[in-house]
Design a protein around this motif. Structure first.
Motif, PDB file in Angstrom:
ATOM      1  N   ARG A 130       2.381   4.303   7.302  1.00  0.00           N
ATOM      2  CA  ARG A 130       2.309   2.844   7.175  1.00  0.00           C
ATOM      3  C   ARG A 130       1.448   2.449   5.976  1.00  0.00           C
ATOM      4  O   ARG A 130       1.707   1.439   5.318  1.00  0.00           O
ATOM      5  N   GLY A 132       4.875   1.565   2.312  1.00  0.00           N
ATOM      6  CA  GLY A 132       5.370   0.203   2.453  1.00  0.00           C
ATOM      7  C   GLY A 132       6.330  -0.191   1.338  1.00  0.00           C
ATOM      8  O   GLY A 132       6.128   0.123   0.170  1.00  0.00           O
ATOM      9  N   LEU A 161       1.560  -6.935   8.685  1.00  0.00           N
ATOM     10  CA  LEU A 161       2.992  -6.652   8.689  1.00  0.00           C
ATOM     11  C   LEU A 161       3.675  -7.417   9.820  1.00  0.00           C
ATOM     12  O   LEU A 161       3.008  -7.910  10.738  1.00  0.00           O
ATOM     13  N   PRO A 210       6.843  -3.638   5.081  1.00  0.00           N
ATOM     14  CA  PRO A 210       6.738  -2.535   6.039  1.00  0.00           C
ATOM     15  C   PRO A 210       7.303  -1.240   5.459  1.00  0.00           C
ATOM     16  O   PRO A 210       8.122  -1.261   4.536  1.00  0.00           O
ATOM     17  N   PRO A 211       6.902  -0.103   6.014  1.00  0.00           N
ATOM     18  CA  PRO A 211       7.473   1.176   5.586  1.00  0.00           C
ATOM     19  C   PRO A 211       8.855   1.376   6.204  1.00  0.00           C
ATOM     20  O   PRO A 211       9.188   0.748   7.215  1.00  0.00           O
TER      21      PRO A 211
END
Length: 395
Positions: free
Chosen positions: A69, A73, A346, A368-369
């Motif tokens: 995370r 991102g 996030l 976000p990842p």
């Protein structure tokens, strides 16, 4: 109708990141935050960054790890086994469509994609700039040597001067070499892009984390180059200034550096003892350096009877260089970082650091990842079943 988001500075630039360590991941993050499309090629089972915790509720999840995370991102994810013929072929298709490739590949591998051979890569992908981030660079006797940040800090001379004189050398405790290397690779990649756009035939950028860290020593290198003297360990301090240290206060520690004019008067004002303004141990830099224990005894009673907040407020009023020795909790709750909107939330409520760079006209982005392999079918233009076969290494 909502306004369209402002394009990032690198809008239209495609980057392929071969998942291979923290330096490559952070360089990819900086490029993604700058607006580039960053495609992360990672093994079908996920890479080491995905597998690093902590995980929500202590339940392992490839898409929920803390390091993933933090570092991934805003990227896309393609799951490929690049050691297979099919995986290497599809990875090559993505590389050929990109302007930048970033990887940490030191030695020849079983992969049909010749990541360890910059000349072969240039021949296969003439329009793609290849940025390599490795511990010691791609040439020289250490080129194949394995290393992490601790090893690189030691090899760069940083550990030798860190710690107490009668104890073993110390490291910083964080992956400083990885992040130095990543930031350097980000800058070098942008410079190579600009150079290529200007007409230079640019193919390969070789970033050595060892050299990045070696160049960061602005105290010891000039001393040795100028005099031949080797600085010894001395409490991790800058030897020509005292204090350049952490001192105890009522509820923790503050970092404290004294440099400039009339510091004796400023220190006397800080500790509310005007008579100390003319004490050589307070007012004179060389006397402070040679008699640092006595200096500490003079300031310690006032320091240890005041909190960090009180000391920092007073030092700001006087103009002294103090800082909190912050914990991670202190950082997350820091009012300065809050006012600059550094911490970002996030969509799922998770907290991540924001960009450390701000452009006035093209804002950096936080996102976000990706889930593992979420872009495999779309980016490789495959149907779902074929993408699934490729993911399992059966295509």
């Amino acid at each position: 109708m909502a306004d369209e988001p402002t394009p990032g500075a690198l809008e239209g630039i495609r980057v392929v990141e071969i998942a291979s360590g923290g330096a490559v991941a952070y360089a990819g993050l900086l490029l993604a935050q700058s607006g580039a499309e960053v495609i992360r090629i990672e093994p079908p089972g996920g890479d080491a960054i995905r597998r690093a915790g902590p995980f929500p509720d202590d339940q392992f999840a490839l898409d929920g790890g803390g390091l993933h995370r933090l570092l991934n991102g805003g990227k896309r994810s393609v799951a490929l086994d690049i050691t297979s013929e099919a995986g290497a072929r599809f990875a090559g298709k993505l590389v050929a469509s990109s302007q930048l490739l970033i990887a940490n590949w030191q030695t020849p591998s079983a992969s049909p994609l010749p990541l360890a051979d910059s000349e072969a890569m240039a021949e296969l992908f003439p329009d793609t700039i290849y940025v390599s981030i490795s511990p010691f660079g791609r040439t020289g006797p250490y080129a194949d040597r394995k290393a992490d940040s601790l090893v690189i800090e030691s090899a760069a001379g940083m550990s030798y001067v860190s710690g107490k004189p009668d104890r073993e050398p110390m490291s910083s405790g964080v992956e400083v070499a990885e992040y130095y290397g990543a930031a350097t690779a980000w800058i070098a990649g942008l410079a190579a892009l600009a150079d290529k756009q200007a007409g230079t035939d640019h193919h390969f950028v070789d970033v050595s984390m060892h050299e990045c860290l070696s160049a960061a020593d602005d105290h010891n290198l000039p001393v040795y180059i100028g005099t031949g003297a080797i600085r010894r360990r001395y409490y991790s301090r800058v030897l020509i200034i005292y204090p350049s240290d952490s001192l105890p206060v009522k509820d923790g520690y503050v970092a404290f550096v004294l440099a400039g004019f009339d510091v004796g008067g400023m220190i006397a004002e800080l500790i509310e003892e005007p008579e100390q303004a003319t004490n050589p141990i307070v007012a004179n830099g060389q006397d402070r350096l040679l008699n640092w224990q006595e200096f500490d005894k003079i300031v310690e009673p006032w320091m240890t009877s005041h909190t960090k907040e009180e000391v920092l407020r007073r030092s700001d009023e006087i103009g002294l260089a103090f800082a909190d020795v912050a914990t991670t909790e202190d950082l997350v709750n820091d009012p300065h970082l809050a006012e600059r909107s550094y911490w970002q939330t996030l969509p799922d409520g998770g907290l991540v650091p924001g960009p450390s760079v701000r452009f006035s006209e093209t804002p950096m982005r936080v996102a976000p990842p990706p889930d593992l392999g979420e872009g495999t079918a779309e980016l490789l233009e495959l149907d779902g079943p074929t993408a699934a076969l490729l993911w399992r290494g059966e295509a």
